[in-house]
Write an enzyme that holds these catalytic residues in place. Sequence first.
Site: not given
Length: 215
Positions: A160, A88, A127
């Site tokens: 989440r 990342r 999501r």
Amino acid sequence: MNIIMLGVPGAGKGTISKELHEKYNLPHISTGDIFRENIKNNTELGKLAKSYIDTGKLVPDDVTINIVVDRLKREDCKDGFILDGFPRNIIQADGLKKALSANNKKIDVVILVDGDVDKIIKRLSGRRVCEKCGTPYHIETLRPKVDGVCDTCGGKIIQRKDDSEEVILDRINVYNEQTKPLIDYYKKDNLLKSVDGLAKIEDVVKQVEDITGLR
Ligand code: ADP
Ligand code: ZN
């Protein structure tokens, strides 16, 4: 085939990786999943990772690199692997390169899951994910057979914490500042290929299959 999946949070790296894992049995190594698993089991790593993840920051590089390097040593990675969400930043990418070359290995391809960032961010808020096994869902485009219940394991489907609006923005900032430079990094190595993250999942998987020669 040693593959890296790169892209803005919510682009679909995890969903594509899971499909490829199921079809081709390549180990799917998601640093985010590893951290979440450790948070759930309240391990030392989980305690450390939680504060970073909940605020959209990167877990420290030394910790993250060690986890991945250890994971790649396992027997199941000898014929290939899919790295999802790692590296990342440049430090992680350099760490990976070094560790692989010490074992006479290398990355074969970096798949950039690309697309209009505003659209991807919008999609992110829809999501959902299985609390138990991590299978991704979406309230509009990828619904489970039974509402709220994971198709794969029967676990509960949740949102989440870091998919909340404020944390999403922090994650996008981290992506722009730290992860985006990896596009040029891997372009220089001639490894970068793009797929359309906004296409239907089966079409994106086809694009990856065309690029990688997996069939
Ligand atoms: P997404 O790609 O949708 O952001 P991930 O599951 O890959 O989801 O990552 C969730 C969080 O886990 C990140 O915001 C970060 O806090 C942490 N994380 C995941 N991968 C790394 C990594 N390679 N280095 C540092 N932190 C990471
Ligand atoms: Zn599940």
